[in-house]
Write an enzyme that holds these catalytic residues in place. Sequence first.
Site, short mmCIF file in Angstrom:
data_model
loop_
_atom_site.label_atom_id
_atom_site.label_comp_id
_atom_site.label_asym_id
_atom_site.label_seq_id
_atom_site.Cartn_x
_atom_site.Cartn_y
_atom_site.Cartn_z
N ASP A 7 37.57 35.94 44.08
CA ASP A 7 39.00 36.16 43.95
C ASP A 7 39.17 37.23 42.87
O ASP A 7 38.28 37.46 42.06
CB ASP A 7 39.70 34.86 43.56
N ASP A 9 42.64 38.17 41.00
CA ASP A 9 43.61 37.94 39.93
C ASP A 9 43.30 36.66 39.16
O ASP A 9 43.10 35.59 39.74
CB ASP A 9 45.02 37.86 40.52
#
Length: 218
Positions: A7, A9
């Site tokens: 991922d 963010d």
Amino acid sequence: MTLAIFDLDNTLLAGDSDHAWGEFLVDAELVDPESHRQQNDQFYQDYLNGELDVYRYQRFALSPIAGRDPEEVAAWRKAFMNSRIKPLYQRKADTLLASHRDRGHTLMIITATNRFVTGPIAEAMGIEHLLATEPEVVDSRYTGDIVGVPTYQDGKVVRLREWLEEHGESLEGAWFYSDSHNDLPLLKLVDNPVAVDPDPTLEQYARDQGWPVMSLRD
């Protein structure tokens, strides 16, 4: 091929690039400051709560660049990268990426944030494979809409399965690193799920399952 999936963010980055894009637009006076900041903050809270209307949000995030001259938009994005994204880079994230490269793993970012924002970030990190929400482009201009399945919650699984089929690969031995409970559908799918600076919901779930919990914050 062993996939190491990340991922973006609040995982590889020490912040949220989607929300940072909205803040950049406000500070650069490219949008109505009060209205845009209020909506941007509310969408981010919806995301944290797992209640984001991703289609509505992406129309909001992309609307300021819709129909604009490509050179103007490129200049905005370059300024955004320099002022908002570079300060979010993390030394420990670089070390983690390097450790997977050294093991011969194939690196991928999969993020709900749109490719307009995340494409240059993945490139700067040297990560070839990026699955992101795809903005619609017609005649070299963004329309303000998106195409295909957004890479959010179960959409990450859908898009990743499409990628695996297209490339003739599998998830055998795969890793996935994330901070968010929104990513539980994909975390549950891989052999090596890792919670990174997790939100409270994900941290509790990870500890209950015996998953590794780590921090990349300097």
